[in-house]
Motif scaffolding. Sequence first.
Motif, mmCIF file in Angstrom:
data_model
loop_
_atom_site.group_PDB
_atom_site.id
_atom_site.type_symbol
_atom_site.label_atom_id
_atom_site.label_comp_id
_atom_site.label_asym_id
_atom_site.label_seq_id
_atom_site.Cartn_x
_atom_site.Cartn_y
_atom_site.Cartn_z
ATOM 1 N N VAL A 63 0.874 -1.172 0.000
ATOM 2 C CA VAL A 63 0.000 0.000 0.000
ATOM 3 C C VAL A 63 0.911 1.222 0.000
ATOM 4 C CG1 VAL A 63 -1.769 1.262 1.262
ATOM 5 C CG2 VAL A 63 -1.857 -1.247 1.163
ATOM 6 N N LYS A 64 0.861 1.995 -1.079
ATOM 7 C CA LYS A 64 1.722 3.165 -1.221
ATOM 8 C C LYS A 64 1.143 4.379 -0.508
ATOM 9 C CE LYS A 64 3.568 3.322 -5.524
ATOM 10 N NZ LYS A 64 3.556 3.254 -7.009
ATOM 11 N N SER A 65 -0.187 4.490 -0.500
ATOM 12 C CA SER A 65 -0.856 5.577 0.224
ATOM 13 C C SER A 65 -2.286 5.147 0.512
ATOM 14 C CB SER A 65 -0.852 6.875 -0.587
ATOM 15 O OG SER A 65 -1.631 6.738 -1.762
ATOM 16 N N ASP A 66 -2.844 5.672 1.612
ATOM 17 C CA ASP A 66 -4.222 5.357 1.990
ATOM 18 C C ASP A 66 -4.725 6.461 2.903
ATOM 19 O OD1 ASP A 66 -6.675 4.308 2.676
ATOM 20 O OD2 ASP A 66 -5.881 2.398 3.397
ATOM 21 N N ASN A 67 -5.713 7.221 2.425
ATOM 22 C CA ASN A 67 -6.260 8.299 3.254
ATOM 23 C C ASN A 67 -7.654 7.960 3.789
ATOM 24 O OD1 ASN A 67 -8.105 8.714 1.191
ATOM 25 N ND2 ASN A 67 -7.129 10.587 0.436
ATOM 26 N N GLY A 68 -8.026 6.688 3.686
ATOM 27 C CA GLY A 68 -9.332 6.269 4.173
ATOM 28 C C GLY A 68 -10.372 6.163 3.074
ATOM 29 N N SER A 69 -10.341 7.086 2.122
ATOM 30 C CA SER A 69 -11.304 7.014 1.014
ATOM 31 C C SER A 69 -10.638 6.633 -0.310
ATOM 32 C CB SER A 69 -12.049 8.341 0.857
ATOM 33 O OG SER A 69 -11.149 9.372 0.521
ATOM 34 N N GLU A 70 -9.305 6.749 -0.375
ATOM 35 C CA GLU A 70 -8.592 6.366 -1.589
ATOM 36 C C GLU A 70 -7.239 5.770 -1.224
ATOM 37 O OE1 GLU A 70 -8.523 8.626 -5.503
ATOM 38 O OE2 GLU A 70 -6.488 8.989 -4.740
ATOM 39 N N MET A 71 -6.915 4.699 -1.915
ATOM 40 C CA MET A 71 -5.659 3.997 -1.686
ATOM 41 C C MET A 71 -4.973 3.789 -3.026
ATOM 42 S SD MET A 71 -5.315 -0.045 -0.529
ATOM 43 C CE MET A 71 -6.440 0.178 0.810
ATOM 44 N N ILE A 72 -3.645 3.862 -3.020
ATOM 45 C CA ILE A 72 -2.841 3.468 -4.173
ATOM 46 C C ILE A 72 -2.039 2.258 -3.704
ATOM 47 C CG2 ILE A 72 -1.039 4.103 -5.834
ATOM 48 C CD1 ILE A 72 -3.586 5.776 -6.163
ATOM 49 N N ALA A 73 -2.144 1.155 -4.466
ATOM 50 C CA ALA A 73 -1.487 -0.073 -4.027
ATOM 51 C C ALA A 73 -0.874 -0.805 -5.211
ATOM 52 C CB ALA A 73 -2.491 -0.979 -3.322
ATOM 53 N N ARG A 118 5.919 -13.441 -13.183
ATOM 54 C CA ARG A 118 5.619 -12.439 -12.159
ATOM 55 C C ARG A 118 5.246 -11.139 -12.864
ATOM 56 N NH1 ARG A 118 5.889 -16.190 -9.031
ATOM 57 N NH2 ARG A 118 7.220 -16.443 -7.229
ATOM 58 N N GLU A 119 4.169 -10.504 -12.415
ATOM 59 C CA GLU A 119 3.748 -9.214 -12.975
ATOM 60 C C GLU A 119 3.284 -8.309 -11.838
ATOM 61 O OE1 GLU A 119 4.033 -8.105 -15.971
ATOM 62 O OE2 GLU A 119 4.327 -9.931 -17.158
ATOM 63 N N LYS A 120 3.608 -7.021 -11.955
ATOM 64 C CA LYS A 120 3.187 -6.038 -10.953
ATOM 65 C C LYS A 120 2.080 -5.166 -11.532
ATOM 66 C CE LYS A 120 5.137 -2.066 -9.832
ATOM 67 N NZ LYS A 120 6.022 -1.012 -9.391
ATOM 68 N N PHE A 121 1.044 -4.980 -10.725
ATOM 69 C CA PHE A 121 -0.079 -4.110 -11.068
ATOM 70 C C PHE A 121 -0.133 -2.981 -10.055
ATOM 71 C CE2 PHE A 121 -1.124 -8.288 -12.551
ATOM 72 C CZ PHE A 121 -1.861 -8.111 -13.711
ATOM 73 N N THR A 122 -0.431 -1.789 -10.513
ATOM 74 C CA THR A 122 -0.704 -0.672 -9.606
ATOM 75 C C THR A 122 -2.152 -0.266 -9.815
ATOM 76 O OG1 THR A 122 1.582 0.101 -9.734
ATOM 77 C CG2 THR A 122 -0.056 1.678 -8.934
ATOM 78 N N SER A 123 -2.865 -0.065 -8.709
ATOM 79 C CA SER A 123 -4.284 0.293 -8.775
ATOM 80 C C SER A 123 -4.588 1.442 -7.832
ATOM 81 C CB SER A 123 -5.153 -0.902 -8.372
ATOM 82 O OG SER A 123 -4.977 -1.969 -9.268
ATOM 83 N N ARG A 124 -5.628 2.183 -8.208
ATOM 84 C CA ARG A 124 -6.202 3.211 -7.340
ATOM 85 C C ARG A 124 -7.522 2.641 -6.833
ATOM 86 N NH1 ARG A 124 -9.807 7.181 -8.519
ATOM 87 N NH2 ARG A 124 -9.479 6.870 -10.750
ATOM 88 N N VAL A 125 -7.660 2.604 -5.521
ATOM 89 C CA VAL A 125 -8.818 1.980 -4.891
ATOM 90 C C VAL A 125 -9.647 3.071 -4.213
ATOM 91 C CG1 VAL A 125 -9.575 0.250 -3.213
ATOM 92 C CG2 VAL A 125 -7.429 -0.097 -4.485
ATOM 93 N N GLU A 126 -10.861 3.269 -4.707
ATOM 94 C CA GLU A 126 -11.784 4.236 -4.098
ATOM 95 C C GLU A 126 -12.698 3.477 -3.143
ATOM 96 O OE1 GLU A 126 -13.908 5.797 -7.438
ATOM 97 O OE2 GLU A 126 -12.292 7.158 -7.982
ATOM 98 N N LYS A 127 -12.782 3.970 -1.899
ATOM 99 C CA LYS A 127 -13.573 3.296 -0.870
ATOM 100 C C LYS A 127 -14.694 4.211 -0.389
ATOM 101 C CE LYS A 127 -9.730 2.732 1.381
ATOM 102 N NZ LYS A 127 -8.780 2.419 2.440
ATOM 103 N N VAL A 128 -15.918 3.716 -0.463
ATOM 104 C CA VAL A 128 -17.084 4.427 0.045
ATOM 105 C C VAL A 128 -17.664 3.526 1.130
ATOM 106 C CG1 VAL A 128 -19.292 5.513 -0.504
ATOM 107 C CG2 VAL A 128 -17.482 5.421 -2.243
ATOM 108 N N ARG A 129 -17.154 3.691 2.339
ATOM 109 C CA ARG A 129 -17.504 2.813 3.461
ATOM 110 C C ARG A 129 -18.943 2.978 3.883
ATOM 111 N NH1 ARG A 129 -15.234 -0.305 6.887
ATOM 112 N NH2 ARG A 129 -16.100 -0.556 8.934
#
Length: 148
Positions: A39-49, A59-70
Motif C-alpha cells: 500500500v503506497k498511500s491510503d487516506n481512508g477514502s482512496e488507496m494506491i497499491a 511475475r507481474e506487478k499491477f498498480t491500482s487506485r482503490v476508491e472506498k465508500v464505506r
Amino acid sequence: MPGIHEVHRLPYSAEQMFDLVADVGRYQEFLPWVVATRVKSDNGSEMIADMLVGFKALREKFTSRVEKVRPREINVHYVDGPMRDLDNKWIFHPVSDTSCDVEFDVRFTFRNALFEKLAGQYFDKAFRKMVSAFEARAEDLYGAPQDS
C-alpha cells in the motif's frame, strides 16, 4: 471488454465484507497467485497499491487506485501494469445485521489480443478460485456461519 458480474449472499455483515476487501495489504495471506502487496498511500477514502501476482516463473506487478465508500462500495481502477485495462467494483448490499449480498464486477483488456483470448478461457476458473478464497478468509476472520 471481457468480464464477470456476480452476486453472492454471505452470512457476514456488509461492514465485515467491506473491511475484508479493503484490506489489500493482507491479500498475499489468502489470495491465490498474489505474491506480495504494498500500500503506497491510503487516506481512508482512496488507496494506491501495488500487487505482485505470479504463477510458476511468471511475475507481474499491477498498480491500482482503490476508491472506498464505506461500507457500501469499493472501486478498483487500473493505473499501471501488463494489461491495457482492469477495473473492478465491489458493492455490499446489507440483507440483515448478519448477512449481505456481495456484488462483484470485473472488466479487463489485455494489451495482446491473442493473450486475451487465451487468458479468457481460464479467467472463469481463476475467478471462482479467488471468490472461494475471499469466502474462506471471511470464515477465518469472522467464524463459521451460524444456522438460523
